[in-house]
Enzyme design. Structure first.
Site, PDB file in Angstrom:
ATOM      1  N   SER A 138     -24.685 -24.890  -6.196  1.00  0.00           N
ATOM      2  CA  SER A 138     -25.686 -24.705  -5.258  1.00  0.00           C
ATOM      3  C   SER A 138     -25.170 -24.901  -3.895  1.00  0.00           C
ATOM      4  O   SER A 138     -24.013 -25.623  -3.798  1.00  0.00           O
ATOM      5  CB  SER A 138     -26.685 -25.805  -5.440  1.00  0.00           C
ATOM      6  N   TYR A 151     -29.665 -34.288  -8.368  1.00  0.00           N
ATOM      7  CA  TYR A 151     -29.674 -32.915  -8.309  1.00  0.00           C
ATOM      8  C   TYR A 151     -28.148 -32.491  -7.594  1.00  0.00           C
ATOM      9  O   TYR A 151     -27.481 -31.513  -8.097  1.00  0.00           O
ATOM     10  CB  TYR A 151     -30.679 -32.346  -7.686  1.00  0.00           C
TER      11      TYR A 151
HETATM   12  N1  NAP Z   1     -34.045 -21.882  -5.998  1.00  0.00           N
HETATM   13  C1  NAP Z   1     -33.083 -22.303  -5.504  1.00  0.00           C
HETATM   14  O1  NAP Z   1     -33.346 -22.640  -4.156  1.00  0.00           O
HETATM   15  C2  NAP Z   1     -31.766 -22.775  -5.845  1.00  0.00           C
HETATM   16  C3  NAP Z   1     -30.543 -23.090  -5.142  1.00  0.00           C
HETATM   17  C4  NAP Z   1     -29.490 -23.370  -5.538  1.00  0.00           C
HETATM   18  C5  NAP Z   1     -29.210 -23.229  -7.127  1.00  0.00           C
HETATM   19  N2  NAP Z   1     -30.499 -23.179  -8.021  1.00  0.00           N
HETATM   20  C6  NAP Z   1     -30.027 -23.015  -9.205  1.00  0.00           C
HETATM   21  O2  NAP Z   1     -30.331 -21.668  -9.864  1.00  0.00           O
HETATM   22  C7  NAP Z   1     -30.754 -21.799 -11.207  1.00  0.00           C
HETATM   23  C8  NAP Z   1     -32.177 -21.258 -11.510  1.00  0.00           C
HETATM   24  O3  NAP Z   1     -33.105 -21.745 -10.703  1.00  0.00           O
HETATM   25  P1  NAP Z   1     -34.754 -21.106 -10.151  1.00  0.00           P
HETATM   26  O4  NAP Z   1     -34.619 -21.525  -8.785  1.00  0.00           O
HETATM   27  O5  NAP Z   1     -34.463 -19.896 -10.610  1.00  0.00           O
HETATM   28  O6  NAP Z   1     -35.595 -22.009 -10.850  1.00  0.00           O
HETATM   29  P2  NAP Z   1     -36.536 -21.915 -12.288  1.00  0.00           P
HETATM   30  O7  NAP Z   1     -37.302 -20.432 -11.964  1.00  0.00           O
HETATM   31  O8  NAP Z   1     -37.205 -23.090 -12.357  1.00  0.00           O
HETATM   32  O9  NAP Z   1     -35.503 -21.598 -13.305  1.00  0.00           O
HETATM   33  C9  NAP Z   1     -34.878 -22.598 -14.238  1.00  0.00           C
HETATM   34  C10 NAP Z   1     -34.556 -21.799 -15.341  1.00  0.00           C
HETATM   35  O10 NAP Z   1     -33.957 -22.880 -16.129  1.00  0.00           O
HETATM   36  C11 NAP Z   1     -34.300 -22.939 -17.426  1.00  0.00           C
HETATM   37  N3  NAP Z   1     -34.334 -24.250 -18.049  1.00  0.00           N
HETATM   38  C12 NAP Z   1     -34.706 -25.606 -17.490  1.00  0.00           C
HETATM   39  N4  NAP Z   1     -34.498 -26.487 -18.470  1.00  0.00           N
HETATM   40  C13 NAP Z   1     -33.758 -26.005 -19.269  1.00  0.00           C
HETATM   41  C14 NAP Z   1     -33.571 -26.358 -20.616  1.00  0.00           C
HETATM   42  N5  NAP Z   1     -33.795 -27.663 -20.749  1.00  0.00           N
HETATM   43  N6  NAP Z   1     -33.253 -25.546 -21.429  1.00  0.00           N
HETATM   44  C15 NAP Z   1     -32.953 -24.312 -21.338  1.00  0.00           C
HETATM   45  N7  NAP Z   1     -33.570 -23.597 -20.177  1.00  0.00           N
HETATM   46  C16 NAP Z   1     -33.718 -24.532 -19.347  1.00  0.00           C
HETATM   47  C17 NAP Z   1     -35.913 -22.237 -17.357  1.00  0.00           C
HETATM   48  O11 NAP Z   1     -36.474 -22.135 -18.419  1.00  0.00           O
HETATM   49  P3  NAP Z   1     -37.547 -22.784 -19.360  1.00  0.00           P
HETATM   50  O12 NAP Z   1     -38.208 -23.518 -18.438  1.00  0.00           O
HETATM   51  O13 NAP Z   1     -38.068 -21.673 -20.022  1.00  0.00           O
HETATM   52  O14 NAP Z   1     -36.786 -23.390 -20.240  1.00  0.00           O
HETATM   53  C18 NAP Z   1     -35.676 -21.458 -16.166  1.00  0.00           C
HETATM   54  O15 NAP Z   1     -35.542 -20.423 -16.910  1.00  0.00           O
HETATM   55  C19 NAP Z   1     -30.881 -23.657 -11.340  1.00  0.00           C
HETATM   56  O16 NAP Z   1     -29.555 -23.627 -12.003  1.00  0.00           O
HETATM   57  C20 NAP Z   1     -30.856 -23.971  -9.966  1.00  0.00           C
HETATM   58  O17 NAP Z   1     -30.550 -25.230  -9.880  1.00  0.00           O
HETATM   59  C21 NAP Z   1     -31.634 -22.710  -7.312  1.00  0.00           C
END
Ligand code: NAP
Length: 245
Positions: A138, A151
């Site tokens: 991130s 985080y």
């Molecule tokens: N959105 C942002 O601003 C941002 C910025 C920087 C980095 N990121 C990173 O990008 C990645 C995706 O995040 P997102 O923003 O797209 O949020 P999101 O829609 O909440 O996606 C998170 C994903 O992780 C999965 N997940 C969470 N806990 C899990 C577990 N214990 N086992 C297996 N799968 C799990 C969820 O699937 P299930 O709930 O179905 O398990 C979901 O598919 C994350 O690593 C996040 O830290 C996001």
């Protein structure tokens, strides 16, 4: 990493960035399998995108990772790319003792989950002529958002883990690529409508174009992530930290 003709497993592909990456990489001519805990989401994805494969996985659980690995590699023996997208982000108030529960959950999913996935898949991927592991850090790995201390720390850990893994795997066929997203409009931290976060489709389109432009890329940093990624180099770390505070 070549942009097409891969077989790709995205752990954490049931929503948000992971699902959009799955759709765009499918458009580019890859076979994509997505994983996550929410079985109803996996079913919806199977129904609306029949070319995308699905597998249940909870990265908090070593056995679940092994089962998913066995299922994916049995049905897709040509698998050559792993994307460790799964992650959680929750606010913590360090002045209240219950922050520790959030902290432990975050370390388990974001750090241990990533490391366990990588440990499970490295031996298999290293048998492929051309393979890649894409980790997700991130921009907050480089300047923290003070409301989410663990985080930020977990994503800094992913950055350093990937830096080290790349050196250790340099003599294998596995390329290690870190994606460091800026704020993106997903339901994570309720920022799906936030004007200060990037729309998901624009973010993923920029990621794909950066991967195409530089197949040897070590880090994928979109323009909106650069100010945080380079704050220390640019000498405005304190200013940006104040803004995020
Ligand atoms: N959105 C942002 O601003 C941002 C910025 C920087 C980095 N990121 C990173 O990008 C990645 C995706 O995040 P997102 O923003 O797209 O949020 P999101 O829609 O909440 O996606 C998170 C994903 O992780 C999965 N997940 C969470 N806990 C899990 C577990 N214990 N086992 C297996 N799968 C799990 C969820 O699937 P299930 O709930 O179905 O398990 C979901 O598919 C994350 O690593 C996040 O830290 C996001």
């Amino acid at each position: 990493m070549k942009i097409s003709k891969n077989t790709i497993f995205i752990a954490g592909g049931t929503s948000g960035i992971g699902l959009e990456v799955a759709l765009r990489l499918t458009d580019e001519g890859n076979k994509v399998i997505v994983g996550g805990r929410r079985l109803e989401r996996l079913e919806e994805i199977r129904n609306s995108h029949p070319t995308i494969g699905t597998v249940g996985i909870n990265v908090d659980d070593k056995d679940s990772i092994r089962h998913a690995y066995e299922e994916v590699t049995a049905s897709h023996p040509d698998l050559n790319v792993l994307i460790t997208m799964s992650g959680i982000m929750e606010p913590e108030n360090l002045k209240t003792p219950d922050f520790l529960q959030v902290a432990e959950r975050t370390v388990t999913t974001n750090i241990l989950g990533t490391i366990r996935l990588v440990a499970q898949f490295i031996p298999f991927l290293s048998t492929k002529d051309s393979a890649a592991i894409l980790t997700i850090s991130s921009a907050l790995a480089f300047v923290p958002l003070p409301i989410t201390p663990t985080y930020n720390a977990s994503k800094a850990a992913i950055h350093m883990f990937t830096e080290s893994m790349r050196v250790q795997l340099a003599d294998t066929s596995i390329q290690c690529i870190e994606i460091a997203p800026p704020g993106v409009r997903t339901t994570m931290m309720g920022q799906e409508n936030s004007e200060s976060a990037m729309p998901i489709d624009a973010f993923v389109a920029e990621v794909i174009s950066l991967l195409k432009a530089n197949p040897e890329a070590k880090e994928i940093v979109v323009e909106a992530a650069a100010p945080l990624r380079n704050a220390e180099i640019n000498g405005n770390y304190d200013e940006i930290l104040t803004m995020l505070s």
